[in-house]
Every structure is written in structure tokens, then in C-alpha cells.
Design a protein around this motif. Structure first.
Motif, PDB file in Angstrom:
ATOM      1  N   LEU A 122       0.826  -1.214   0.000  1.00  0.00           N
ATOM      2  CA  LEU A 122       0.000   0.000   0.000  1.00  0.00           C
ATOM      3  C   LEU A 122       0.853   1.254   0.000  1.00  0.00           C
ATOM      4  O   LEU A 122       0.540   2.243  -0.688  1.00  0.00           O
ATOM      5  N   LEU A 123       1.956   1.209   0.746  1.00  0.00           N
ATOM      6  CA  LEU A 123       2.867   2.358   0.767  1.00  0.00           C
ATOM      7  C   LEU A 123       3.433   2.617  -0.619  1.00  0.00           C
ATOM      8  O   LEU A 123       3.483   3.767  -1.086  1.00  0.00           O
ATOM      9  N   GLY A 124       3.873   1.565  -1.311  1.00  0.00           N
ATOM     10  CA  GLY A 124       4.408   1.744  -2.656  1.00  0.00           C
ATOM     11  C   GLY A 124       3.361   2.286  -3.625  1.00  0.00           C
ATOM     12  O   GLY A 124       3.666   3.128  -4.473  1.00  0.00           O
ATOM     13  N   THR A 125       2.122   1.821  -3.490  1.00  0.00           N
ATOM     14  CA  THR A 125       1.052   2.307  -4.365  1.00  0.00           C
ATOM     15  C   THR A 125       0.762   3.774  -4.112  1.00  0.00           C
ATOM     16  O   THR A 125       0.606   4.563  -5.059  1.00  0.00           O
ATOM     17  N   ILE A 141      -2.854  16.700 -17.935  1.00  0.00           N
ATOM     18  CA  ILE A 141      -3.382  15.339 -18.018  1.00  0.00           C
ATOM     19  C   ILE A 141      -2.756  14.582 -19.173  1.00  0.00           C
ATOM     20  O   ILE A 141      -2.357  13.432 -19.057  1.00  0.00           O
ATOM     21  N   GLY A 142      -2.628  15.217 -20.316  1.00  0.00           N
ATOM     22  CA  GLY A 142      -2.029  14.564 -21.476  1.00  0.00           C
ATOM     23  C   GLY A 142      -2.871  13.405 -21.957  1.00  0.00           C
ATOM     24  O   GLY A 142      -4.088  13.508 -22.099  1.00  0.00           O
ATOM     25  N   ASN A 143      -2.238  12.251 -22.147  1.00  0.00           N
ATOM     26  CA  ASN A 143      -2.913  11.067 -22.660  1.00  0.00           C
ATOM     27  C   ASN A 143      -3.601  10.324 -21.506  1.00  0.00           C
ATOM     28  O   ASN A 143      -2.937   9.856 -20.580  1.00  0.00           O
ATOM     29  N   ALA A 144      -4.932  10.200 -21.554  1.00  0.00           N
ATOM     30  CA  ALA A 144      -5.675   9.515 -20.491  1.00  0.00           C
ATOM     31  C   ALA A 144      -5.301   8.047 -20.410  1.00  0.00           C
ATOM     32  O   ALA A 144      -5.259   7.462 -19.319  1.00  0.00           O
ATOM     33  N   GLN A 145      -5.008   7.437 -21.552  1.00  0.00           N
ATOM     34  CA  GLN A 145      -4.614   6.024 -21.548  1.00  0.00           C
ATOM     35  C   GLN A 145      -3.292   5.836 -20.825  1.00  0.00           C
ATOM     36  O   GLN A 145      -3.098   4.874 -20.086  1.00  0.00           O
ATOM     37  N   GLN A 146      -2.379   6.755 -21.026  1.00  0.00           N
ATOM     38  CA  GLN A 146      -1.096   6.676 -20.338  1.00  0.00           C
ATOM     39  C   GLN A 146      -1.271   6.860 -18.835  1.00  0.00           C
ATOM     40  O   GLN A 146      -0.611   6.198 -18.025  1.00  0.00           O
ATOM     41  N   MET A 147      -2.196   7.742 -18.447  1.00  0.00           N
ATOM     42  CA  MET A 147      -2.475   7.965 -17.029  1.00  0.00           C
ATOM     43  C   MET A 147      -3.059   6.701 -16.389  1.00  0.00           C
ATOM     44  O   MET A 147      -2.685   6.324 -15.268  1.00  0.00           O
ATOM     45  N   ALA A 148      -3.958   6.023 -17.081  1.00  0.00           N
ATOM     46  CA  ALA A 148      -4.537   4.779 -16.568  1.00  0.00           C
ATOM     47  C   ALA A 148      -3.458   3.717 -16.426  1.00  0.00           C
ATOM     48  O   ALA A 148      -3.454   2.940 -15.456  1.00  0.00           O
ATOM     49  N   GLY A 149      -2.524   3.665 -17.360  1.00  0.00           N
ATOM     50  CA  GLY A 149      -1.422   2.714 -17.253  1.00  0.00           C
ATOM     51  C   GLY A 149      -0.550   3.007 -16.058  1.00  0.00           C
ATOM     52  O   GLY A 149      -0.066   2.083 -15.391  1.00  0.00           O
ATOM     53  N   GLY A 150      -0.344   4.288 -15.765  1.00  0.00           N
ATOM     54  CA  GLY A 150       0.452   4.655 -14.589  1.00  0.00           C
ATOM     55  C   GLY A 150      -0.220   4.218 -13.298  1.00  0.00           C
ATOM     56  O   GLY A 150       0.446   3.754 -12.369  1.00  0.00           O
ATOM     57  N   ILE A 151      -1.555   4.371 -13.232  1.00  0.00           N
ATOM     58  CA  ILE A 151      -2.277   3.923 -12.045  1.00  0.00           C
ATOM     59  C   ILE A 151      -2.158   2.408 -11.890  1.00  0.00           C
ATOM     60  O   ILE A 151      -1.950   1.882 -10.787  1.00  0.00           O
ATOM     61  N   GLY A 152      -2.276   1.701 -13.006  1.00  0.00           N
ATOM     62  CA  GLY A 152      -2.139   0.243 -12.947  1.00  0.00           C
ATOM     63  C   GLY A 152      -0.769  -0.170 -12.469  1.00  0.00           C
ATOM     64  O   GLY A 152      -0.635  -1.112 -11.670  1.00  0.00           O
ATOM     65  N   GLU A 153       0.254   0.531 -12.938  1.00  0.00           N
ATOM     66  CA  GLU A 153       1.601   0.207 -12.481  1.00  0.00           C
ATOM     67  C   GLU A 153       1.772   0.484 -10.995  1.00  0.00           C
ATOM     68  O   GLU A 153       2.460  -0.258 -10.287  1.00  0.00           O
ATOM     69  N   ALA A 154       1.117   1.547 -10.516  1.00  0.00           N
ATOM     70  CA  ALA A 154       1.232   1.875  -9.097  1.00  0.00           C
ATOM     71  C   ALA A 154       0.573   0.806  -8.229  1.00  0.00           C
ATOM     72  O   ALA A 154       1.030   0.528  -7.110  1.00  0.00           O
ATOM     73  N   LEU A 155      -0.478   0.177  -8.736  1.00  0.00           N
ATOM     74  CA  LEU A 155      -1.176  -0.853  -7.973  1.00  0.00           C
ATOM     75  C   LEU A 155      -0.413  -2.179  -7.934  1.00  0.00           C
ATOM     76  O   LEU A 155      -0.804  -3.103  -7.209  1.00  0.00           O
ATOM     77  N   VAL A 156       0.654  -2.280  -8.700  1.00  0.00           N
ATOM     78  CA  VAL A 156       1.463  -3.501  -8.688  1.00  0.00           C
ATOM     79  C   VAL A 156       1.990  -3.781  -7.281  1.00  0.00           C
ATOM     80  O   VAL A 156       2.035  -4.936  -6.835  1.00  0.00           O
ATOM     81  N   CYS A 157       2.363  -2.753  -6.558  1.00  0.00           N
ATOM     82  CA  CYS A 157       2.901  -2.943  -5.200  1.00  0.00           C
ATOM     83  C   CYS A 157       1.856  -3.564  -4.282  1.00  0.00           C
ATOM     84  O   CYS A 157       2.173  -4.480  -3.494  1.00  0.00           O
ATOM     85  N   THR A 158       0.632  -3.071  -4.352  1.00  0.00           N
ATOM     86  CA  THR A 158      -0.424  -3.633  -3.518  1.00  0.00           C
ATOM     87  C   THR A 158      -0.647  -5.100  -3.841  1.00  0.00           C
ATOM     88  O   THR A 158      -0.780  -5.950  -2.949  1.00  0.00           O
TER      89      THR A 158
END
Length: 227
Positions: A122-125, A141-158
């Protein structure tokens, strides 16, 4: 797979370390908590046979104490076998506390890993999301798809933290239960030996009383014994 792990950032490092430590503890406990290693099935009867035949020299007891945790428990009883039942029982209880402590070795560490792994994830996310939103504030915001990918990568830690925590918790509970079962087996064998030693002491005590009574009778009938 490696790319997904690297996407979790620096927080993945302590999670991976926890996973390696948990795996080592699980393998070590599986090996150490085997029935034949902790409480060999035939050992209790063998020791009771020694007690019946009086084959209890110090070398036997020393070898028994190094045989297994159950052997250590039974050896503690045999070392004071000529004392009262209460003293033998107290010695068994003292040895049992040390034996149980060794059987539970590393289990607190495994439980701690099960507890902190989701928190590390959770801390890493959270740190990843903060870093991503700070980048959005600077660059938009730029590319919304890229932003969604970043969120998905952040959830990898959880996800990684949960993958480590769930098996660690399951095995922690399993080993606790296994230790409890082994303790019950060792307690049963120790009580059986205690009863055997107590039964041997009763005829000896009766013989001592008879001898004392006989000696008193001899003194009573000896000429000149009366005042």
C-alpha cells in the motif's frame, strides 16, 4: 513479469526480501516440524522399557536428550526419576517450555511478514500515485490512456504485497496448529512416563515402610530395650 515488478518502484525491494525470507522459513519449518523428527512414535515405549528394566545410566539419558525434542522432555523426567512425582512433573514443565519455544522458532517472523507485506504494498502504491499526480500537475493530463497505465503500475505494489501476505499468513496458522498438535503428543508421552516412574516408586516406598516397621519391632522385643 520482470517489467511488472520493476514498475512497482523501490517499494518492491522490501516486498521481494519479505517473500524470500518467508519462503526460507516455510521450507525450514516443514523440515523441522516433521513427526519423526520432533516426536518419534516408538520413542516413548522404548524409554518406558528402559525405565522398567532399570537401563538408565547417564549415557542413555544424555543420548536421549539429544535424540529429539520429545527425547529431551523424557530425559528431563528421567534425570530426577528418584524424586517425588511433583518434582518430576515440575522438571517436565520446565523442559517443555524450552522445547515449545524452539518449536515455535521463526513463526513470529513469518506472522510479521504476513502483517507488513500488504502495508508495504500500500505504501508503494500511494507513493506511486502521488508521484503520478505531481507529474500531472506539472505537465497536465495529457494522454488519459497513459495515465490509466500509470495507475495500474502503481497498484502492482499492492498486488505484490497481498501475494506475499496471504501464503505467509496461511502457513503461519498451519505451523501454529502443527506445533500445538506435536505438543499434545509430547505431553501425552511425558504423562505416561510420569505414571510409570510413580508406579515404580510406590513399591519401593512400601518396602521402606515395612523395613522401618520391622526394625522398630526388633528394637521393641530386644532384651533390656524397655526402660
Amino acid at each position: 513479469m520482470l517489467e511488472i515488478l520493476m514498475a512497482g518502484g523501490w517499494a518492491m525491494m522490501p516486498i521481494l526480501i519479505c517473500s524470500a525470507v518467508a519462503l526460507a522459513i516455510i521450507l525450514e519449518r516443514f523440515w523441522s516440524l516433521r513427526q519423526k523428527t520432533v516426536a518419534p512414535p516408538e520413542l516413548g515405549e522404548q524409554v518406558r522399557t528402559w525405565a522398567r528394566t532399570r537401563k538408565l545410566d547417564p549415557s542413555h539419558i544424555d543420548t536421549l536428550s539429544k535424540n529429539s525434542p520429545l527425547g529431551e522432555l523424557l530425559a528431563a523426567a528421567l534425570s530426577v526419576r528418584n524424586r517425588s512425582r511433583d518434582i518430576i512433573k515440575e522438571r517436565i514443565e520446565d523442559a517443555g517450555r524450552h522445547v515449545v519455544h524452539r518449536l515455535e522458532r521463526y513463526l513470529n517472523t513469518l506472522g510479521t511478514i504476513a502483517l507488513i507485506s500488504p502495508l508495504l504494498g500500500l505504501l508503494g502504491t500511494v507513493i506511486g500515485l502521488i508521484r503520478m499526480f505531481l507529474a500531472v500537475m506539472v505537465h497536465g493530463i495529457g494522454n488519459a490512456q497513459q495515465m490509466a497505465g500509470g495507475i495500474g503500475e502503481a497498484l502492482v505494489c499492492t498486488a505484490a504485497g497481498l501475494v506475499v501476505a496471504v501464503p505467509a499468513y496461511i502457513f503461519h496458522r498451519y505451523f501454529r496448529s502443527r506445533v500445538s498438535g506435536l505438543v499434545v503428543v509430547m505431553e501425552k508421552e511425558a504423562i505416561t512416563l510420569l505414571d510409570e516412574l510413580s508406579a515404580q516408586q510406590q513399591p519401593a516406598a512400601a518396602a521402606d515402610v515395612s523395613a522401618a516397621a520391622a526394625a522398630a519391632g526388633v528394637r521393641a522385643v530386644r532384651p533390656g530395650a524397655t526402660a
